[in-house]
Design an enzyme around this catalytic site. Structure first.
Site: not given
Lengths: 486, 484
Positions: B214-216, B218
């Site tokens: 997920g966004s981690t 990024k």
């Protein structure tokens, strides 16, 4: 072979000799036997103490009784031999006593196994110690030994019973078919309330008597009336009868009693004796071809034998997932583990885990227990003891002066050797496993009693072979010439 | 008749010879193979014939041995706080075998390791029984407790590392199991129920399960952008149109809610977790460069041994739209919690990634140390300057962005939240992520990754901050309190 080695070489020609015949015969070797026997009693005693110390950290309480018991058995055997078979082979009795004693120790050691006790409990049996029974059977065995040595004045008497032996042997061999089988083989005669005997063990000796008697009479016909073909002497058709009959019999045993071991044993013994009687290599070739053919056909058709062969080829298949349907027991794998875990020097008495073989650890598989606890060194020593017994038997055959004795001694020695090979080979995974027991070592009454009788017969034959011929009656003429002096 | 008799003597001799040869084959040539055969019960009997050596955390044994009273196995393994430590110790079961540290250090623990030879010989001479050595771990009891209790009855995992050395400080997985209960010879029932449990309590999620990050992820994308020179200043505007369509498609990539993502700087984009910005960064860099950067962080390494081997985290070869989605951790890239802790650790350690490990020392029964692990640098995924830039971005996330729940007063904390959608058409409950680090006076002593499965209450990006961040915070606090 000269019976009178001490006779001076000049005796025949010199009429003036005053001492022609020595009254001193060959050494009887009874004291050698006694010394070896003492060793054969002391060694198992040490082993016994060793087991006690390893298992409980103290000397076993039954030590004295056990030592005395074994000493007494060996001692009685020795005294009887000293009296009634003075010139007997000095090695046979000590070797058999040693094996019997070591067998008792291992059986006693496995009696102490908590694992086997719990297994029996889990399966709803009461766990019975086997060592006291085995000691009793050993005593019975020695008793039979004593009886044979005393009452069998001359082994040639047995020749009279050639055809009776045949009938008795056939009955013994066929009887188990009518009794329920145990553990996949019908080799027992069960008497309710009394226990069961394995007639095959006795049949082995009685068959040897029959073969020896029969072949002694027929050997000339079998040896001489033959045609030569491709370097082999082919027997006449009608002379093939006996070997075909024995072959058929052994196949019948194999099929109906599903006992590969006995089948191999009897046929092997017969071929050996036939070869010795006729001195014709062709019989060996025939024998091998017939047994190979028979075994191949039965092995691929008879399900029980087939299972044994598969288990021999793939001993670890029982652990496969999914497990093949024929892989029903892990005994062979466990026996192989026992041997491997023993390594070269073994774990020491009482410190192995051969009871993982579970059922039959002290009978059919007892050799694996020795392999684990005494290691390669101990197992080879035991095999060599067996080898010695066999070779002493064959030596007896060489020394024997009558063809019946030669045949009988060869047959018994070869049967003993084949049995050891079949059992030890089976347990070690050299050949498919069979339902026979290691002579003297394994738990089982029939085996120990029958094998003591076998040793007794060999002892009698060797006694006759080595006994000096009675001194010829002095010639009255010689007396006369001695009187007239210059 | 003597000639054939002599031949029979030779024949019988050959039979005995065959037996002797076979015996030598079995007991000499094949002996070792048979002795150590996996089905040879003696191996296990010997293994449990004496108390096993222990696995040690903070100087305290977390394992033990008790007498069973059984025939085959004299002792069996026990565990203190078994469910909490199971992802570290693994199990040593008399029936179901050993796993993880119990398995890898089995020879040390049972005293059979070659390096214990001297010990064994002395013991043999002095008549003492064989003893096992101890395995001393790098774990931090307080951090582990904070992680395990923080996860509570939720399904998830925590991995915490010391970024400076790579020491694993916490490794928790829930739901867990008590390896004591399947250690014995008659624990089949318990085993079956654990084995059949659909929640897979015996799965070590911290090391052996991969999740979409997920966004981690990024953070990795941001590192790739800086390292490849796509952007140099984290505070200047990026070229990020809104709405933005995934390359080669007509599908617009959406952001979670109405957040200021148009041409947002990297800092702002990370602060609000802008999908469009990082999706475009990934698309601009291309699959190759993204994959290279991810690999420097430890992705695609199938031999990550701690020494317990971690599952392989993956950044795959992908087509352009998929690669853009990979950049926001929502395509086919997957990561273990340990891997995401490594990402945070590399950032916190000024760009240097240390190889994670959990066995510090191996100790002989006489307390001599026979093996010491030296920290090793694994790679340098980013320069020191770029690492500092990302640190300041991640600190903004915690101070002013989605990761406020990770704040610790008086301590600099950097972090990143994530909520990974998964299932067909994102139908299943998303995974809530939080990765973070805390800074002390002497570098960063802790980096942590938390993942929680099946947080059904929240489906937006706040989930990671709300569910996972408080656990990370407690773990960091625990480590900071022991570091003093």
């Amino acid at each position: 072979m000269s019976a009178m080695p001490s006779m001076p070489s000049s005796a025949g020609s010199n009429t003036t000799a005053t001492t022609t015949i020595s009254t001193v015969g060959p050494p009887s070797r009874r004291n050698t036997e006694l010394a070896l026997l003492a060793f054969a009693v002391i060694l198992p005693c040490f082993a016994y103490a060793n087991v006690g110390l390893a298992l409980n950290g103290e000397m076993p309480s039954g030590m004295l009784g056990y030592g005395l018991g074994l000493g007494l058995l060996g001692g009685v055997g020795h005294l009887v031999v000293r009296k009634f078979a003075k010139y007997a082979d000095p090695l046979l009795l000590p070797l058999a006593t040693l094996l019997n004693g070591l067998g008792l120790v291992m059986i006693w050691r496995l009696d102490q196994s908590e694992r086997l006790a719990r297994l029996a409990k889990a399966q709803g049996f009461t766990f019975q110690a086997s060592a006291p029974n085995q000691l009793l059977f050993s005593a019975l065995g020695i008793a039979l030994f004593v009886a044979v040595v005393i009452f069998l004045k001359d082994h040639r008497i047995l020749q009279r019973y050639t055809y009776i032996s045949m009938v008795v042997a056939l009955i013994l061999l066929v009887a188990p078919v009518f009794f329920p089988g145990k553990f996949g083989a019908k080799i027992w005669i069960t008497v309710p309330g009394l226990g069961s005997i394995q007639p095959g063990e006795f049949a082995k000796i009685i068959l040897a008597i029959f073969f020896a008697g029969y072949l002694m009479v027929k050997r000339d016909a079998l040896a001489l009336a033959s045609r030569r073909f491709m370097g082999l002497y082919l027997p006449r058709g009608r002379d093939l009868g006996p070997i075909l009959a024995v072959w058929a019999l052994s196949l019948v045993i194999l099929v109906f009693e599903t006992d590969l071991g006995s089948s191999l044993l009897f046929f092997g013994m017969f071929v050996v004796m036939l070869y010795v009687a006729t001195e014709r290599t062709s019989w060996i070739v025939f024998g091998l071809l017939m047994s190979a053919g028979g075994a191949a056909v039965v092995g691929s058709v008879e399900p029980h034998v087939k299972v044994r062969v598969m288990a021999w080829l793939h001993p670890f298949a029982v652990y496969d997932n999914p497990r093949p349907s024929w892989a029903t027991t892990e005994q062979i794998a466990q026996a192989l583990f026992a041997f491997g875990s023993g390594g070269v020097f073994g774990t020491g008495w009482g410190q192995g885990a051969s009871d993982l073989i579970q059922f039959a650890a002290n009978s059919d598989f007892i050799f694996a227990s020795y392999g684990e606890e005494l290691g390669l060194a101990g197992a080879m020593a035991i095999l060599l003891i067996y080898g010695l017994i066999v070779e002493r038997g064959v030596r007896t055959a060489l020394a024997a002066r009558d063809p019946f004795g030669k045949l009988l001694a060869t047959g018994l020695a070869a049967a003993f050797g084949i049995q050891v090979f079949v059992v030890a080979g089976g347990v070690m995974g050299l050949i498919p496993l069979t339902g026979m027991t290691m002579p003297f070592l394994a738990q089982g009454g029939s085996s120990v009693i029958a094998n003591w009788a076998l040793i007794a017969i060999l002892i009698k034959i060797s006694d006759t072979a080595r006994r000096p011929a009675p001194a010829p009656a002095p010639s009255p003429d010689a007396e006369m010439t001695q009187v007239v002096r210059p | 008749m003597n000639k054939p008799v002599r031949r029979i003597a030779i024949f019988c001799g050959l039979l005995v010879l065959a037996l002797l040869l076979r015996d030598n084959w079995l007991q000499f040539v094949q002996a070792d193979e048979l002795k150590t055969h996996k089905n040879n019960r003696r191996v296990d009997i010997a293994r449990y014939s004496q108390p096993r050596g222990n696995i040690i955390v903070d100087g305290q044994a977390i394992t033990g041995s008790v007498e069973t009273g059984g025939v085959d196995f004299k002792y069996k393994r026990t565990y203190t706080d078994g469910p909490m430590w199971a992802p570290v110790t693994g199990r040593s079961s008399q029936v179901y075998g050993a796993t993880q540290l119990e398995n890898l250090y089995d020879r040390v623990l049972i005293g059979d390791d070659d390096r214990l030879f001297f010990n064994r010989t002395v013991d043999m001479i002095t008549g003492k029984g064989k003893k096992g050595g101890d395995v001393i771990t790098t774990l931090n009891g307080k951090a582990q407790k904070a992680a395990f209790e923080g996860l509570g009855d939720k399904k998830g995992a925590v991995a915490a590392i010391d970024p400076r050395t790579g020491k694993i400080l916490a490794l928790a997985s829930t739901p867990s199991y008590d390896p004591s209960k399947i250690a014995g010879a008659n624990d089949g029932k318990e085993w079956t129920s654990l084995d059949k449990d659909k929640n897979k309590p015996m799965l070590n999620r911290a090391l052996r399960e991969t999740y979409p990050p997920g966004s981690t992820f990024k953070v990795v994308t941001a590192a790739a952008a800086l390292e490849n020179g796509l952007y140099k200043d984290v505070d200047s505007k990026t070229d990020s149109p809104l709405p933005w369509t995934l390359p080669d498609t007509v599908t617009p990539l959406k952001n979670e809610g109405d957040i200021p993502c148009k041409d947002a700087s990297l800092r702002v984009a990370l602060q609000w977790s802008c999908n469009t910005v990082f999706g475009k960064v990934s698309a601009d860099l291309g699959n190759k460069k993204m994959m290279d950067e991810a690999q420097k962080f430890g992705f695609n390494n199938d031999k990550l041994d701690t020494p317990v081997r971690a599952a392989q985290s993956i950044y795959p070869k992908d087509n352009r739209p998929q690669n853009a989605m990979d950049g926001i951790g929502q395509a086919s890239n997957r990561a273990t919690p340990l891997q995401m802790a490594m990402v945070a650790a590399a950032v916190a350690n000024d760009g240097k990634l240390m190889e994670p490990y959990m066995v510090d020392k191996v100790r002989a029964p006489n307390l001599n140390v026979i093996e010491t692990h030296q920290p090793k640098e694994m790679s340098q995924p980013m320069s020191r300057d770029n690492a500092r830039k990302i640190q300041s971005m991640m600190e903004t996330v915690v101070n002013e962005g989605t990761g406020k729940n990770g704040r610790i007063s008086g301590v600099t904390v950097g972090g990143k939240t994530g909520t990974a959608q998964h299932g067909v058409a994102n139908s299943e409950n998303p995974y809530a992520w939080f990765i973070s680090y805390a800074k002390g006076s002497n570098g960063s002593p802790v980096a942590v990754a938390v993942v929680i499965e099946g947080s059904d209450t929240m489906r937006d990006d706040i989930a990671g901050g709300a569910l996972a961040a408080p656990i990370a915070k407690k773990v960091m606090e625990a480590v900071l309190s022991t570091a003093k």
